[in-house]
Design a protein around this motif. Structure first.
Motif, PDB file in Angstrom:
ATOM      1  N   GLU A   1     -13.706   0.687  36.301  1.00 20.32           N
ATOM      2  CA  GLU A   1     -12.898  -0.514  36.553  1.00 20.32           C
ATOM      3  C   GLU A   1     -11.654  -0.123  37.348  1.00 20.32           C
ATOM      4  O   GLU A   1     -11.303  -0.753  38.338  1.00 20.32           O
ATOM      5  N   LEU A   2     -11.046   0.977  36.927  1.00 20.74           N
ATOM      6  CA  LEU A   2      -9.842   1.468  37.617  1.00 20.74           C
ATOM      7  C   LEU A   2     -10.178   1.896  39.051  1.00 20.74           C
ATOM      8  O   LEU A   2      -9.477   1.538  40.002  1.00 20.74           O
TER       9      LEU A   2
ATOM     10  N   SER B   1     -14.293   0.063  47.334  1.00 16.26           N
ATOM     11  CA  SER B   1     -15.396  -0.901  47.227  1.00 16.26           C
ATOM     12  C   SER B   1     -16.164  -0.843  48.541  1.00 16.26           C
ATOM     13  O   SER B   1     -15.673  -0.286  49.530  1.00 16.26           O
TER      14      SER B   1
ATOM     15  N   SER C   1     -12.580   0.882  40.918  1.00 13.73           N
ATOM     16  CA  SER C   1     -12.980  -0.223  41.793  1.00 13.73           C
ATOM     17  C   SER C   1     -11.794  -1.040  42.290  1.00 13.73           C
ATOM     18  O   SER C   1     -11.937  -1.880  43.164  1.00 13.73           O
ATOM     19  N   ARG C   2     -10.601  -0.760  41.762  1.00  8.45           N
ATOM     20  CA  ARG C   2      -9.421  -1.428  42.326  1.00  8.45           C
ATOM     21  C   ARG C   2      -9.028  -0.823  43.666  1.00  8.45           C
ATOM     22  O   ARG C   2      -8.342  -1.457  44.452  1.00  8.45           O
ATOM     23  N   THR C   3      -9.444   0.437  43.902  1.00  8.99           N
ATOM     24  CA  THR C   3      -9.041   1.060  45.167  1.00  8.99           C
ATOM     25  C   THR C   3     -10.207   1.360  46.106  1.00  8.99           C
ATOM     26  O   THR C   3      -9.993   1.701  47.258  1.00  8.99           O
TER      27      THR C   3
ATOM     28  N   HIS D   1      -7.064   8.770  38.143  1.00  7.57           N
ATOM     29  CA  HIS D   1      -8.268   8.010  37.800  1.00  7.57           C
ATOM     30  C   HIS D   1      -8.794   8.241  36.398  1.00  7.57           C
ATOM     31  O   HIS D   1      -9.914   7.906  36.108  1.00  7.57           O
TER      32      HIS D   1
END
Ligand SMILES: *Cc1c(COP(=O)(O)O)cnc(C)c1O
Ligand SMILES: [Zn+2]
Length: 439
Positions: free
Chosen positions: A41-42, A48, A44-46, A3
């Motif tokens: 941003e990174l 939420s 929030s790809r995994t 991360h």
């Protein structure tokens, strides 16, 4: 680690990679406490609110992409999400109780109590020590150490016992017996230091490099706030599940309260919880950050003093400190920079409460909502009582009180807050006599 973590000095703002410094800003030495920064941003790809709604994990590890540890290392230590394989897997996700009777008594409409006495070693400190034991393994240290007024050490030794990790503890010799018992039962190497917590802290700081141990010290190891921030995530997620959209706020997936009351010693809990809210605001999970109130014991209130005088953390110096609330006695709060910012940046406040107000809060909280808090934990509620009295908190404000440790941690303290039981002969007439007298 996947991360992309960074570290940022809370004094000069200089940024470092995690390989450039282990604990503090090289330019500012032991005072140069670091903030951990993420690529949101990174992350929030995994993770939420949607993925969390499907996640069966009921611990701090449900927030793994936002924690500064190697996910693989964590999974190897805790086993399957649904079936905890040891107490490290069970840290966090403590209950957030609605407290309508207490609310009514205070003239409030919305009050919740978050009970961190329900952690594996019975205090909030498990949230930080969980990160410490994982970091110890990840970084390949053989031994982990900490100084503590008691609970951080109990948390570290307990979670070390959970995964068979050697540890060395420094506590002041005045630490309550239950906390010292925890250390010994969990098999820690325990030094009872004939001095204050502040002296035990300084000793641990020099012992760690001298022996090559990993140092978990509060307000020194930058990752401890990161464990503590999970309480903020849980509060907002639990409030959203509780369907608490009354008050008309539903603009974001999670619900932030209006006020959070937190007992403060070193300032790591309050700084960590503030960080949790900042993360969630940046991620778009909440639409505002609550006002954060730090509550200190009157005999140990350097942050209240600094707040009132408008000082910064680096202006503060060591003062003498005493209170029945041993967990919040700190003459020079180690996380003072973050602690002051938590109240200043959120429109919050610092409040002091006397030992007698703290003791009175123990049975009031227990009888008003069923939570038995140790003196430091009850201080948060005592601070709310005061804030309602001065009008700082309004009747329609949505308030969360953080109860940070179990009352069983300090039975002698609790006994000072209540009367004596009725001692009688084993005779019904005696029961009648007492019941008549009570009427
Ligand atoms: C440590 C502790 C606190 C205070 O936390 P700090 O990070 O030192 O401010 C409050 N309550 C309990 C029960 C604690 O153990
Ligand atoms: Zn710096």
């Amino acid at each position: 680690m996947d991360h992309d973590l960074g570290l940022k000095c809370t004094i000069c703002g200089e940024e470092y990679t995690v390989d450039q410094t282990e604990y503090v800003c090289p330019k500012h030495g032991d005072d140069g406490i670091l903030d951990v920064i993420y690529d949101y941003e990174l992350a929030s790809r995994t993770i939420s609110p949607q993925t969390l709604a499907q996640d069966p994990t009921r611990s701090i590890w449900r927030y793994l992409p936002l924690l500064p540890v190697d996910p693989g290392a964590v999974r190897a230590l805790i086993g399957h999400a649904r079936y905890p394989s040891n107490p490290l897997a069970a840290v966090g996700w403590t209950p957030l109780y609605a407290a309508p009777r207490l609310a009514e008594k205070l003239g409030l409409q919305h009050l919740w109590v978050k009970d961190d006495g329900r952690q594996p070693t019975a205090s909030f400190k498990d949230r930080a020590s969980a990160i410490a034991v994982v970091k110890t393994r990840e970084l390949g240290y053989e031994v982990v150490t900490t100084a503590s007024s008691g609970n951080a050490a109990a948390a570290l030794s307990g979670l070390c016992a959970a995964i068979d990790q050697p540890n060395v503890i420094f506590v002041p010799k005045t630490a309550p017996q239950a906390k010292v018992a925890q250390l010994l039962v969990f098999g820690a190497t325990v030094f009872l230091v004939d001095g204050t917590y502040d002296e035990a802290f300084d000793l641990c700081l020099v012992a760690a490099p001298a022996f090559g141990w990993y140092n978990r010290n509060t307000g020194y190891n930058p990752y401890m706030s990161e464990g503590k921030k999970t309480a903020a995530y849980e509060i907002c997620e639990q409030l959203s599940v509780a369907g608490s959209t009354e008050g008309g706020r539903a603009a974001a997936p999670f619900q932030a309260p209006d006020w959070v009351f937190i007992p403060v010693g070193d300032g790591c809990i309050i700084g960590g919880i503030h960080k949790g809210f900042k993360d969630m605001l940046a991620l778009g999970w909440i639409d505002h950050i609550p006002a954060i109130a730090g509550v200190q014991a009157a005999g140990s209130s350097p942050l209240v003093d600094a707040w009132e005088r408008g000082l910064e953390g680096w202006d503060m110096t060591l003062v003498e400190a005493h209170s029945v609330a041993d967990s919040i006695v700190a003459g020079l709060p180690r996380d003072r920079i973050k602690a002051l910012r938590a109240a200043r940046e959120t429109g919050g406040a610092y409040i002091s409460v006397t030992d007698s107000e703290i003791l009175a809060a123990i049975p009031e909280l227990a009888q008003g909502c069923g939570v038995f808090a140790e003196p430091a934990a009850a201080a948060a509620y005592a601070g709310l009582v005061k804030a309602v009295g001065t009008g700082l908190v309004g009747s329609s404000d949505r308030v969360v009180v953080m109860s940070t440790g179990s009352g069983l941690k300090d039975v002698a303290g609790a006994m000072k807050s209540v009367g004596q039981p009725h001692t009688i002969a084993p005779d019904l007439a005696e029961v009648r006599r007492v019941m008549n007298a009570l009427r």
